[in-house]
Design an enzyme around this catalytic site. Structure first.
Site, mmCIF file in Angstrom:
data_model
loop_
_atom_site.group_PDB
_atom_site.id
_atom_site.type_symbol
_atom_site.label_atom_id
_atom_site.label_comp_id
_atom_site.label_asym_id
_atom_site.label_seq_id
_atom_site.Cartn_x
_atom_site.Cartn_y
_atom_site.Cartn_z
ATOM 1 N N GLU A 301 -24.322 40.460 19.733
ATOM 2 C CA GLU A 301 -23.471 39.280 19.564
ATOM 3 C C GLU A 301 -22.219 39.556 18.727
ATOM 4 O O GLU A 301 -22.043 38.960 17.663
ATOM 5 C CB GLU A 301 -24.274 38.169 18.870
ATOM 6 C CG GLU A 301 -25.525 37.774 19.587
ATOM 7 C CD GLU A 301 -26.346 36.751 18.824
ATOM 8 O OE1 GLU A 301 -27.008 35.948 19.488
ATOM 9 O OE2 GLU A 301 -26.327 36.747 17.580
ATOM 10 N N GLY A 303 -18.571 39.161 17.332
ATOM 11 C CA GLY A 303 -17.536 38.119 17.311
ATOM 12 C C GLY A 303 -16.251 38.710 16.762
ATOM 13 O O GLY A 303 -15.285 38.965 17.476
ATOM 14 N N ARG A 344 -10.108 33.065 4.154
ATOM 15 C CA ARG A 344 -10.992 34.188 3.835
ATOM 16 C C ARG A 344 -10.658 34.899 2.517
ATOM 17 O O ARG A 344 -11.576 35.309 1.795
ATOM 18 C CB ARG A 344 -11.040 35.188 4.992
ATOM 19 C CG ARG A 344 -11.669 34.581 6.255
ATOM 20 C CD ARG A 344 -11.892 35.621 7.345
ATOM 21 N NE ARG A 344 -12.876 36.607 6.981
ATOM 22 C CZ ARG A 344 -12.620 37.833 6.591
ATOM 23 N NH1 ARG A 344 -11.372 38.270 6.537
ATOM 24 N NH2 ARG A 344 -13.584 38.654 6.253
ATOM 25 N N CYS A 375 -1.320 23.060 -2.676
ATOM 26 C CA CYS A 375 -1.331 22.655 -4.078
ATOM 27 C C CYS A 375 -2.532 23.222 -4.814
ATOM 28 O O CYS A 375 -3.368 22.487 -5.341
ATOM 29 C CB CYS A 375 -1.321 21.136 -4.176
ATOM 30 S SG CYS A 375 0.095 20.432 -3.331
ATOM 31 N N TYR A 405 -12.268 34.171 12.429
ATOM 32 C CA TYR A 405 -12.476 33.326 11.256
ATOM 33 C C TYR A 405 -11.159 32.970 10.567
ATOM 34 O O TYR A 405 -11.098 32.791 9.355
ATOM 35 C CB TYR A 405 -13.475 33.982 10.281
ATOM 36 C CG TYR A 405 -14.736 34.422 11.003
ATOM 37 C CD1 TYR A 405 -15.639 33.466 11.468
ATOM 38 C CD2 TYR A 405 -14.996 35.765 11.288
ATOM 39 C CE1 TYR A 405 -16.768 33.845 12.179
ATOM 40 C CE2 TYR A 405 -16.127 36.149 11.995
ATOM 41 C CZ TYR A 405 -17.003 35.183 12.437
ATOM 42 O OH TYR A 405 -18.112 35.560 13.148
HETATM 43 C C1 LIG Z 1 -21.643 34.929 13.020
HETATM 44 C C2 LIG Z 1 -22.683 35.417 13.920
HETATM 45 C C3 LIG Z 1 -22.402 36.444 14.823
HETATM 46 C C4 LIG Z 1 -21.073 37.160 14.868
HETATM 47 O O1 LIG Z 1 -20.788 37.861 13.712
HETATM 48 P P1 LIG Z 1 -19.493 38.815 13.683
HETATM 49 O O2 LIG Z 1 -19.496 39.364 12.322
HETATM 50 O O3 LIG Z 1 -18.331 37.937 13.954
HETATM 51 O O4 LIG Z 1 -19.691 39.840 14.742
HETATM 52 C C5 LIG Z 1 -23.391 36.817 15.706
HETATM 53 N N1 LIG Z 1 -24.607 36.213 15.691
HETATM 54 C C6 LIG Z 1 -24.910 35.230 14.832
HETATM 55 C C7 LIG Z 1 -26.243 34.607 14.879
HETATM 56 C C8 LIG Z 1 -23.970 34.800 13.917
HETATM 57 O O5 LIG Z 1 -24.275 33.827 13.068
#
Ligand SMILES: *Cc1c(COP(=O)(O)O)cnc(C)c1O
Length: 447
Positions: A301, A303, A344, A375, A405
Site C-alpha cells: 500500500e 502512498g 508537516r 498568525c 500529505y
Molecule cells: C498511511 C497508510 C499507508 C500509506 O503510507 P505511506 O507512507 O504514504 O506509503 C498505507 N497503509 C495504511 C494502512 C496507512 O494507514
C-alpha cells in the site's frame, strides 16, 4: 522529460521533469513563471509522467520479484483526486481508502469497487454499510467491536461473503516520527499479535458465516528508508498465518502495508522499490519455507512514494525581514501560503528544500528561514536554508516533494483558500483540483 537542448534536470528530490533553463525552473518544459501567472500561487504542480513512472516502478518490481501479480493499493490519503486515481488505475494500481470521503472520490474516479480496500480504526456504521453495498474488495477490520458491527451491517443488507482482512499490530517499530509509526503496541491501530487479540479476531470472523477472511494486514509506519522493517513484520504475519492454517483457517493473502520512504532533501536516498521488493520477496519465501506453508498472495500500500516526489509547490515571495538577534541576524522570507498548505514541518519536524525558481542569481547566498503568512510564529516551512542575497518580493520559490500529505492535510486556517493542484505534462498544464476561492469559504457559512 523535456528533450529541449540546454536543459539540466534538477535531480533528486525534484520531480523528474523539472529542469533549469537560463536559471528558470521548468516542469515538463513549462516555464514556472508561465505556470504561476496562469494558475496563481501557491499551487501544487504535479509532474504526471513522474507519478506514472513511480506507479509502474512499484507494480513491475513487486510483480517480478514475487513472480506473480502483487496488489499495489495506492494509499489515497496521501493525495486523492479523481484524475490521479484514474491514472493510477490505468497503471494497474488499486486504491486504499479510510473514510467515506476517500471512498466517494475513488468511486467517482470510476475505480472498480472490487479494487478498493477500506481502512480505519473507527469506521462508522454508515461507512461500513456503504462499503458492503457497493462491494468493496476488502474491509480491513481494526477492532473486535468492528467485527460484530460489520456482521450486523451484513445481516441488515442480507449480504454474505463480505471480504475481511485483520489489521495486525506486529510490534515492529519502524519509520520516522512517533506519530507515523504504527506497529508498536501502545497506539490506536490494529489488533496485537503478541496479546492474542489478533487471533481472537480471526477466530471470531471464522465463526461468522456472513464474513469471509481474505487475509492478514500489517502497516508498520511511514517514511521508512530500510526494507528490513517490512521483512521483520512480514515474518510475524506469516507465522500467525501458519498457526491459523494449522487450525484449518485459510489465509489466502497477506498485505504488508505502505510506508516506503522518499527523498526530501538533496543527497537523501529514497527506498528503491526494486530493492524493497527483492528483500521482501526473499524474506517471504524464506519464511514460508521455514514454516512449511505455501506462499500467500501479497499486496502492498504505497502512498507517499507514488505521489510525494512527483509534486512541488510554487510560492511567491512577499515580505523579507532581517531580524537582529543576540548573535548575528536572521532573514525571514515570507511566502503566500504556509502551514495551511504544508503542516508537516510543524506536525513532524519534517524537512524540505526550496530554491529560487523564476530567474538566475549571481549574488552570494544568505541563510534564511522560509515562513508562511499565518498568525502563528511556528508557521515555518523551512527553518534554515541558503537563498540568494538579492532575493526580493515577487520572486518565485519552489519547494520539492510536497505531493504526499500536503494538499491532503491542507486547512483553511486564517480563512485562506486552499491551493489548486495543476497536472503538468509536456503537452498541457491543467488544474485537476481547482484553487479555492473566497466564495468557496463563504458558501459553507450559513449565517
Ligand atoms: C498511511 C497508510 C499507508 C500509506 O503510507 P505511506 O507512507 O504514504 O506509503 C498505507 N497503509 C495504511 C494502512 C496507512 O494507514
Amino acid at each position: 522529460m523535456s528533450a529541449q537542448h540546454g536543459t539540466n534536470p534538477l535531480g533528486s528530490p525534484w520531480p523528474a521533469s523539472a529542469t533549469l533553463v537560463g536559471g528558470e525552473v521548468r516542469l515538463a518544459g513549462h516555464p514556472i513563471t508561465k505556470l504561476a501567472d496562469r494558475f496563481g500561487t501557491p499551487s501544487f504542480l504535479l509532474d504526471v509522467d513522474d507519478l506514472l513512472t513511480r506507479a509502474r516502478a512499484f507494480k513491475t518490481a513487486f510483480d517480478e520479484e514475487f513472480g506473480r501479480s502483487v496488489g499495489v493499493y495506492y494509499a489515497s490519503k496521501a493525495f486523492s483526486s479523481t484524475a490521479v486515481l484514474r491514472w493510477l488505475r490505468d497503471e494497474g494500481l488499486k486504491v486504499d481508502c479510510s473514510t467515506a470521503g476517500e471512498l466517494a472520490v475513488a468511486l467517482a474516479a470510476g475505480v472498480d469497487p472490487a479494487d478498493i480496500g477500506l481502512h480505519g480504526n473507527n469506521k462508522s456504521r454508515a461507512e461500513l454499510t456503504w462499503a458492503v453495498e457497493v462491494g468493496v474488495g476488502r474491509i480491513i477490520v481494526d477492532s473486535l467491536a468492528e467485527i460484530d458491527l460489520l456482521d450486523e451491517v451484513a445481516a441488515a443488507l442480507g449480504a454474505s461473503d463480505v471480504p475481511v482482512m485483520v489489521r495486525l499490530t506486529t510490534g515492529v517499530h519502524a519509520g520516522g516520527h512517533e506519530f507515523i509509526a504504527t506497529a508498536h503496541e501502545d497506539q490506536k491501530f490494529g489488533l496485537s499479535v503478541a496479546s492474542g487479540a489478533a487471533r481472537q479476531a480471526v477466530e471470531r470472523i471464522a465463526a461468522l458465516p456472513r464474513l469471509h477472511l481474505v487475509g492478514l494486514h500489517s502497516h508498520i509506519g511511514s517514511q521508512i528508508l530500510a526494507a528490513d522493517g517490512f521483512a521483520n513484520a512480514a515474518r510475524v504475519v506469516l507465522e500467525l498465518r501458519a498457526d491459523l492454517q494449522g487450525e484449518g483457517i485459510a489465509v489466502p493473502e497477506v498485505d504488508l502495508g505502505g510506508g516506503y520512504g522518499i527523498a526530501y532533501l538533496p543527497g537523501e536516498q529514497e527506498l528503491d522499490p526494486r530493492v524493497a521488493a527483492e528483500e521482501l520477496a526473499a524474506a517471504v519465501r524464506a519464511e514460508c519455507d521455514r514454516l512449511g506453508t505455501d506462499v500467500p498472495e501479497v499486496s502492498i500500500e504505497p502512498g507517499r512514494a507514488i505521489v510525494g516526489p512527483a509534486m512541488m509547490t510554487v510560492y511567491e515571495v512577499g515580505t523579507i525581514k532581517h531580524v537582529q538577534l543576540d548573535e548575528g541576524s536572521r532573514v525571514y522570507v515570507s511566502v503566500d501560503g504556509g502551514m495551511s498548505d504544508n503542516i508537516r514541518p510543524i506536525l513532524y519536524g519534517a524537512n524540505y528544500t526550496a530554491r529560487l525558481a523564476n530567474r538566475s542569481s549571481t549574488a552570494g547566498s544568505m541563510p534564511c528561514r522560509i515562513v508562511g503568512k499565518h498568525c502563528e510564529s511556528g508557521d515555518i516551512l523551512i527553518p534554515d536554508i541558503d537563498l540568494p542575497q538579492d532575493l526580493r518580493a515577487g520572486d518565485l520559490l519552489v519547494v520539492a516533494a510536497t505531493g504526499a500529505y500536503g494538499r491532503s492535510l491542507a486547512s483553511n486556517y486564517n480563512q485562506i483558500p486552499r491551493p489548486g493542484v495543476v497536472a503538468v505534462t509536456s503537452s498541457e498544464a491543467r488544474e485537476i483540483v481547482r484553487r479555492e476561492t473566497i466564495e468557496d469559504l463563504l458558501r459553507l457559512d450559513v449565517g
